[in-house]
Design an enzyme around this catalytic site. Sequence first.
Site, mmCIF file in Angstrom:
data_model
loop_
_atom_site.group_PDB
_atom_site.id
_atom_site.type_symbol
_atom_site.label_atom_id
_atom_site.label_comp_id
_atom_site.label_asym_id
_atom_site.label_seq_id
_atom_site.Cartn_x
_atom_site.Cartn_y
_atom_site.Cartn_z
ATOM 1 N N SER A 1 0.866 -1.109 0.008
ATOM 2 C CA SER A 1 0.064 0.032 -0.076
ATOM 3 C C SER A 1 1.013 1.265 -0.015
ATOM 4 O O SER A 1 1.479 1.559 0.808
ATOM 5 C CB SER A 1 -0.939 0.176 1.015
ATOM 6 O OG SER A 1 -1.309 1.454 1.494
ATOM 7 N N ASP B 1 -6.351 -6.286 4.602
ATOM 8 C CA ASP B 1 -5.728 -4.997 4.636
ATOM 9 C C ASP B 1 -5.868 -4.207 5.809
ATOM 10 O O ASP B 1 -7.166 -4.194 6.473
ATOM 11 C CB ASP B 1 -6.571 -4.381 3.498
ATOM 12 C CG ASP B 1 -5.927 -2.944 3.208
ATOM 13 O OD1 ASP B 1 -4.861 -2.515 3.891
ATOM 14 O OD2 ASP B 1 -6.776 -2.113 2.311
ATOM 15 N N MET C 1 -11.337 -6.000 5.377
ATOM 16 C CA MET C 1 -10.687 -4.972 6.101
ATOM 17 C C MET C 1 -10.455 -5.486 7.510
ATOM 18 O O MET C 1 -11.355 -5.865 8.370
ATOM 19 C CB MET C 1 -11.491 -3.620 6.095
ATOM 20 C CG MET C 1 -11.605 -2.925 4.967
ATOM 21 S SD MET C 1 -10.045 -2.635 3.865
ATOM 22 C CE MET C 1 -9.151 -1.474 5.307
ATOM 23 N N HIS D 1 -0.812 -1.659 -4.061
ATOM 24 C CA HIS D 1 -2.238 -1.143 -3.523
ATOM 25 C C HIS D 1 -2.336 0.212 -3.398
ATOM 26 O O HIS D 1 -1.796 0.891 -2.886
ATOM 27 C CB HIS D 1 -1.981 -1.688 -2.201
ATOM 28 C CG HIS D 1 -3.675 -1.729 -1.573
ATOM 29 N ND1 HIS D 1 -4.647 -2.803 -1.979
ATOM 30 C CD2 HIS D 1 -3.986 -1.006 -0.583
ATOM 31 C CE1 HIS D 1 -5.909 -2.361 -0.996
ATOM 32 N NE2 HIS D 1 -5.585 -1.225 -0.419
ATOM 33 N N HIS E 1 -8.051 0.688 -4.429
ATOM 34 C CA HIS E 1 -8.896 0.403 -3.330
ATOM 35 C C HIS E 1 -9.787 1.440 -3.098
ATOM 36 O O HIS E 1 -9.113 2.533 -2.630
ATOM 37 C CB HIS E 1 -8.207 -0.253 -1.891
ATOM 38 C CG HIS E 1 -9.061 -0.179 -0.803
ATOM 39 N ND1 HIS E 1 -8.464 -0.349 0.438
ATOM 40 C CD2 HIS E 1 -10.266 -0.297 -0.688
ATOM 41 C CE1 HIS E 1 -9.208 -0.460 1.333
ATOM 42 N NE2 HIS E 1 -10.648 -0.501 0.611
ATOM 43 N N ASP F 1 -4.376 3.361 -2.343
ATOM 44 C CA ASP F 1 -5.635 3.773 -1.365
ATOM 45 C C ASP F 1 -6.207 4.911 -1.690
ATOM 46 O O ASP F 1 -5.817 5.982 -1.494
ATOM 47 C CB ASP F 1 -5.028 3.667 -0.040
ATOM 48 C CG ASP F 1 -4.919 2.146 0.648
ATOM 49 O OD1 ASP F 1 -6.056 1.632 0.510
ATOM 50 O OD2 ASP F 1 -3.947 1.989 1.128
ATOM 51 N N MET G 1 -8.838 7.613 -1.151
ATOM 52 C CA MET G 1 -10.058 8.206 -0.005
ATOM 53 C C MET G 1 -10.408 9.672 -0.422
ATOM 54 O O MET G 1 -9.778 10.492 -0.879
ATOM 55 C CB MET G 1 -9.125 8.166 1.253
ATOM 56 C CG MET G 1 -8.557 7.027 1.778
ATOM 57 S SD MET G 1 -7.428 7.113 2.989
ATOM 58 C CE MET G 1 -6.789 5.725 3.244
ATOM 59 N N MET H 1 -11.921 3.812 -1.623
ATOM 60 C CA MET H 1 -12.812 4.139 -0.088
ATOM 61 C C MET H 1 -13.322 5.221 -0.683
ATOM 62 O O MET H 1 -13.195 6.635 -0.039
ATOM 63 C CB MET H 1 -11.631 4.303 0.915
ATOM 64 C CG MET H 1 -11.201 2.833 1.338
ATOM 65 S SD MET H 1 -9.734 3.012 2.445
ATOM 66 C CE MET H 1 -8.384 3.151 0.915
#
Length: 221
Positions: free
Chosen positions: A9, A176, A138, A34, A67, A36, A38, A69
């Site tokens: 990540s 994760d 998660m 990965h 990913h 992330d 957000m 979010m």
Amino acid sequence: MASVKVSASILSADFAHLLEDSQRAIAAGVDFLHMDVMDGHFVPNISFGAPVIAGLKGKVSVPMDSHLMITDPNKYIPDFAKAGSSYILFHEEAVKNPAETIALIRQNGCKPGMVINPDTSEETLKPFAKDLEYVLFMSVWPGFSGQSFIPDVVPKIANFSKWAKAQGLNLIIAVDGGISPKTAPLVVEAGANLLVAATAIFKAPDMAEAVRALKNTGNKN
Ligand code: DX5
Ligand code: ZN
């Protein structure tokens, strides 16, 4: 058993040197990067969007798993596909109709993955599992790296993995949050085959050793 893979990540990478840090992680042996994403709405933090992923496109030799979010993943799937994501991971909690999101990801040429928060049952994954390439459990509340592993995830992984095996499904079962050489054996024993880690990789004094430790811990089982 099949060997355990690792996804780094980049949330804990040095964003001023993102390409160098990503390449260092790849040289250290990670199998995926990965990403992330957000939005400050679905989770209480803002990280980065598709342009950052596009900046790495064609310059890194491993697949990127994005990913998301974010509150409205369907709206942005084309952007994340164009940016170079191989896998697009959406939260079960963020969509009304997972089948529609899965189809949208496929239409955009990417592989779909579904993510569940610590308090979401693994049962929610099962109706969609045959259409997924990747499920992500998660083991922290999404939003930040560096949090402590929530052990309640372990029986969820065990239940899902056992069920998936009985169904003859062959998919990535990832975890994760708070993954370290200490917590990795718990989730691998439960059936996880991909470990996502930020702190344990980017904050390690020796990245290659850190990746090896994660993979070896897994492979002891
Ligand atoms: C959390 C992110 C994770 C996070 C993991 O919202 O989805 O990928 O970066 O960080 P560590 O490995 O430090 O728990
Ligand atoms: Zn993540």
